[in-house]
Design a protein around this motif. Structure first.
Motif, PDB file in Angstrom:
ATOM      1  N   ARG A 115     -10.455 -34.855  45.257  1.00 28.38           N
ATOM      2  CA  ARG A 115      -9.150 -34.490  44.512  1.00 28.38           C
ATOM      3  C   ARG A 115      -8.665 -35.992  43.954  1.00 28.38           C
ATOM      4  NH1 ARG A 115      -7.113 -30.304  42.508  1.00 28.38           N
ATOM      5  NH2 ARG A 115      -7.648 -29.276  44.672  1.00 28.38           N
ATOM      6  N   ALA A 116      -8.820 -37.024  44.424  1.00 28.55           N
ATOM      7  CA  ALA A 116      -8.600 -38.386  43.938  1.00 28.55           C
ATOM      8  C   ALA A 116      -9.212 -38.623  42.563  1.00 28.55           C
ATOM      9  CB  ALA A 116      -8.662 -39.643  45.071  1.00 28.55           C
ATOM     10  N   ILE A 117     -10.507 -38.225  42.629  1.00 23.35           N
ATOM     11  CA  ILE A 117     -11.320 -38.430  41.335  1.00 23.35           C
ATOM     12  C   ILE A 117     -10.773 -37.673  40.309  1.00 23.35           C
ATOM     13  CG2 ILE A 117     -13.579 -38.395  40.369  1.00 23.35           C
ATOM     14  CD1 ILE A 117     -14.786 -39.064  42.916  1.00 23.35           C
ATOM     15  N   VAL A 118     -10.602 -36.409  40.454  1.00 24.62           N
ATOM     16  CA  VAL A 118     -10.168 -35.378  39.363  1.00 24.62           C
ATOM     17  C   VAL A 118      -8.821 -35.999  38.751  1.00 24.62           C
ATOM     18  CG1 VAL A 118      -9.415 -33.029  39.056  1.00 24.62           C
ATOM     19  CG2 VAL A 118     -11.411 -33.445  40.381  1.00 24.62           C
ATOM     20  N   PHE A 119      -7.866 -36.281  39.766  1.00 29.04           N
ATOM     21  CA  PHE A 119      -6.491 -36.574  39.204  1.00 29.04           C
ATOM     22  C   PHE A 119      -6.658 -37.896  38.337  1.00 29.04           C
ATOM     23  CE2 PHE A 119      -2.635 -38.967  39.960  1.00 29.04           C
ATOM     24  CZ  PHE A 119      -1.808 -38.159  39.184  1.00 29.04           C
ATOM     25  N   SER A 120      -7.220 -38.943  38.907  1.00 26.73           N
ATOM     26  CA  SER A 120      -7.707 -40.233  38.299  1.00 26.73           C
ATOM     27  C   SER A 120      -8.253 -39.939  36.881  1.00 26.73           C
ATOM     28  CB  SER A 120      -8.462 -41.296  38.999  1.00 26.73           C
ATOM     29  OG  SER A 120      -8.786 -42.287  38.490  1.00 26.73           O
ATOM     30  N   SER A 121      -9.152 -39.200  36.836  1.00 21.69           N
ATOM     31  CA  SER A 121      -9.936 -38.926  35.450  1.00 21.69           C
ATOM     32  C   SER A 121      -8.780 -38.305  34.631  1.00 21.69           C
ATOM     33  CB  SER A 121     -10.987 -38.003  35.571  1.00 21.69           C
ATOM     34  OG  SER A 121     -12.079 -38.455  36.344  1.00 21.69           O
ATOM     35  N   PHE A 122      -8.163 -37.607  34.829  1.00 20.57           N
ATOM     36  CA  PHE A 122      -7.097 -36.849  33.865  1.00 20.57           C
ATOM     37  C   PHE A 122      -6.173 -37.847  33.387  1.00 20.57           C
ATOM     38  CE2 PHE A 122      -3.091 -34.730  33.312  1.00 20.57           C
ATOM     39  CZ  PHE A 122      -3.456 -33.911  32.135  1.00 20.57           C
ATOM     40  N   CYS A 123      -5.906 -38.788  34.377  1.00 22.27           N
ATOM     41  CA  CYS A 123      -4.787 -39.775  33.937  1.00 22.27           C
ATOM     42  C   CYS A 123      -5.222 -40.811  33.213  1.00 22.27           C
ATOM     43  CB  CYS A 123      -4.120 -40.456  35.138  1.00 22.27           C
ATOM     44  SG  CYS A 123      -2.936 -39.373  36.336  1.00 22.27           S
ATOM     45  N   VAL A 124      -6.483 -41.347  33.472  1.00 24.53           N
ATOM     46  CA  VAL A 124      -7.146 -42.223  32.662  1.00 24.53           C
ATOM     47  C   VAL A 124      -7.306 -41.894  31.300  1.00 24.53           C
ATOM     48  CG1 VAL A 124      -9.025 -43.799  32.673  1.00 24.53           C
ATOM     49  CG2 VAL A 124      -7.943 -43.457  34.618  1.00 24.53           C
ATOM     50  N   LEU A 125      -7.761 -40.622  31.056  1.00 22.94           N
ATOM     51  CA  LEU A 125      -8.153 -40.267  29.791  1.00 22.94           C
ATOM     52  C   LEU A 125      -6.890 -40.086  28.866  1.00 22.94           C
ATOM     53  CD1 LEU A 125     -10.594 -37.279  30.995  1.00 22.94           C
ATOM     54  CD2 LEU A 125     -11.362 -38.829  29.310  1.00 22.94           C
ATOM     55  N   LEU A 126      -5.721 -39.774  29.481  1.00 20.93           N
ATOM     56  CA  LEU A 126      -4.549 -39.863  28.809  1.00 20.93           C
ATOM     57  C   LEU A 126      -4.226 -41.185  28.178  1.00 20.93           C
ATOM     58  CD1 LEU A 126      -2.092 -37.381  30.426  1.00 20.93           C
ATOM     59  CD2 LEU A 126      -3.547 -37.088  28.515  1.00 20.93           C
ATOM     60  N   TYR A 127      -4.539 -42.242  29.256  1.00 21.81           N
ATOM     61  CA  TYR A 127      -4.317 -43.591  29.126  1.00 21.81           C
ATOM     62  C   TYR A 127      -4.909 -44.019  27.735  1.00 21.81           C
ATOM     63  CZ  TYR A 127      -4.745 -48.541  30.231  1.00 21.81           C
ATOM     64  OH  TYR A 127      -4.710 -50.077  30.140  1.00 21.81           O
ATOM     65  N   TYR A 128      -6.280 -43.841  27.805  1.00 19.40           N
ATOM     66  CA  TYR A 128      -7.360 -44.029  26.684  1.00 19.40           C
ATOM     67  C   TYR A 128      -7.171 -43.365  25.220  1.00 19.40           C
ATOM     68  CZ  TYR A 128      -9.851 -47.294  29.912  1.00 19.40           C
ATOM     69  OH  TYR A 128     -10.102 -48.564  30.525  1.00 19.40           O
ATOM     70  N   ALA A 129      -6.561 -42.255  25.589  1.00 14.13           N
ATOM     71  CA  ALA A 129      -6.056 -41.452  24.440  1.00 14.13           C
ATOM     72  C   ALA A 129      -5.070 -42.272  23.576  1.00 14.13           C
ATOM     73  CB  ALA A 129      -5.506 -39.923  24.615  1.00 14.13           C
ATOM     74  N   ILE A 130      -4.224 -42.949  24.304  1.00 10.85           N
ATOM     75  CA  ILE A 130      -3.023 -43.721  23.587  1.00 10.85           C
ATOM     76  C   ILE A 130      -3.656 -44.900  23.189  1.00 10.85           C
ATOM     77  CG2 ILE A 130      -0.982 -44.944  24.276  1.00 10.85           C
ATOM     78  CD1 ILE A 130      -0.187 -42.732  26.210  1.00 10.85           C
ATOM     79  N   ALA A 131      -4.720 -45.605  24.088  1.00 11.97           N
ATOM     80  CA  ALA A 131      -5.130 -46.718  23.420  1.00 11.97           C
ATOM     81  C   ALA A 131      -6.085 -46.503  22.043  1.00 11.97           C
ATOM     82  CB  ALA A 131      -6.184 -47.393  24.372  1.00 11.97           C
ATOM     83  N   ASN A 132      -6.554 -45.388  21.919  1.00 11.83           N
ATOM     84  CA  ASN A 132      -7.323 -44.985  20.773  1.00 11.83           C
ATOM     85  C   ASN A 132      -6.403 -44.896  19.587  1.00 11.83           C
ATOM     86  OD1 ASN A 132     -10.316 -44.883  20.800  1.00 11.83           O
ATOM     87  ND2 ASN A 132      -9.666 -43.604  22.736  1.00 11.83           N
TER      88      ASN A 132
END
Length: 354
Positions: free
Chosen positions: A307-324
């Motif tokens: 559960r921690a990995i899934v939640f982390s992946s979702f948040c980090v993907l949003l983070y890098y979407a903003i970076a791009n």
């Protein structure tokens, strides 16, 4: 903060963030989703990670400050996007801290008590200064890489090949992305790197290239050794004769990831506190590090690793979407566009697992 980190230090901080999370925590659930399609998922995650790495490197060279995409989003897109990136990073990476601490506990045999002890110990280490933390990370990475090479050489043969599951490729890629997310960790240490405009982009690219090579080797060896059993196994099962050594290396790898994660989260929290987006006391680096550790302990006591990995992946993907999206405004076009599309696609794929 002083600029004490060299290129070598920066590369090892990035490797310490990646090596361990992927090899010891993510391959099994990714294989459960995609079977032998794990290799395709790894390529997809790697392509998205490469785009994100380049976008992050360009931005870090322009804005060598603590805070990473929180700073980039604020400067290039506006306050709202910077705030969104900052909160996504802090939340996602604090969940990653919990996942890595729990991984240490699982391999040690006492999940939650050991996880809490690990967070307390590494928070104390971080309070002694970033240079000592970087040195410890370097030692851990060298030991883990040696064990992975030995594991690949002594791996056994599979009894039953893994089935190819195309429907699970994107969810598996989203999970595997969790393992790659450390490549830009050095960007959050922008105020502590020597010659940041030159060092940060080089460190990001070098650490990612090494991690990609390691993941590809381990994925091939694991599928060949375990086949369909990879979905319910650990890396220790790849080479039973080295199982005790692999378990120790798994603990070291997860500790290395946890150490780098805590460095990145605390410094992003510090940057946000300076801008009054988080409580003012977090603008003191020591309090930011202590607060990061306390929140991670709270998560350890309430969630499991997956559960921690899934939640982390979702948040980090949003983070890098903003970076791009931020990198797009620099005049770069193709790489940020591919990275943005990839991040949003994988974020959608991982939603069903939340």
């Amino acid at each position: 903060m002083t600029r004490s980190l060299t290129l070598t230090d920066a590369v090892f901080v990035g490797l310490g963030s990646m090596i361990g999370a992927g090899v010891f925590a993510v391959f099994a659930p990714a294989a459960a989703a995609a079977g032998s399609g794990l290799l395709v998922a790894l390529v997809i995650a790697g392509v998205v990670a490469c785009c994100n790495a380049l976008s992050s490197a360009w931005l870090a060279a322009r804005y060598p400050q603590s805070g990473g995409t929180y700073v980039y989003g604020r400067e290039r897109l506006g306050r709202v996007w910077g705030d969104l990136a900052g909160f996504a990073f802090v939340l996602g990476k604090t969940a990653s801290c919990a996942a890595m601490a729990l991984t240490v506990g699982v391999y040690a045999g006492w999940p939650k008590p050991v996880a809490v002890a690990a967070i307390v110990a590494l928070t104390a280490l971080n309070l002694t200064g970033v240079q000592k933390s970087a040195l410890v990370t370097r030692v851990i990475v060298v030991v883990v890489l040696l064990v992975l090479v030995l594991t690949s050489v002594t791996a056994r043969e599979a009894v039953q090949p893994a089935e190819f599951l195309p429907a699970g490729i994107l969810p598996a890629a989203a999970l595997l992305f969790f393992a790659f997310a450390g490549y830009a960790r050095i960007a959050t240490l922008g105020e502590e790197v020597r010659e940041p405009a030159r060092t940060i982009p080089r460190a990001v690219v070098i650490s990612l290239a090494i991690a990609l090579a390691v993941y590809a080797m381990v994925a091939l060896v694991s599928l060949n050794a375990l086949g369909s059993r990879l979905a319910v196994s650990t890396l220790a099962d790849v080479s039973p004769s080295l199982a005790p050594v692999i378990r120790v290396a798994a603990c070291l790898a997860a500790l290395g990831s946890l150490l780098s994660l805590q460095l990145g989260v605390s410094r992003t929290a510090l940057a946000m506190a300076r801008d009054r987006r988080l409580p003012g006391f977090l603008a003191d680096l020591r309090w930011a590090e202590i607060a990061t550790g306390l929140v991670a302990i709270g998560l350890v006591l309430t969630v499991d690793v997956t559960r921690a990995i899934v939640f982390s992946s979702f948040c980090v993907l949003l983070y890098y979407a903003i970076a791009n999206a931020s990198a797009w405004t620099l005049g770069k076009r193709v790489v940020p566009a591919v990275g943005l599309a990839g991040c949003l696609t994988l974020a959608g794929a991982v939603l069903w697992q939340l």
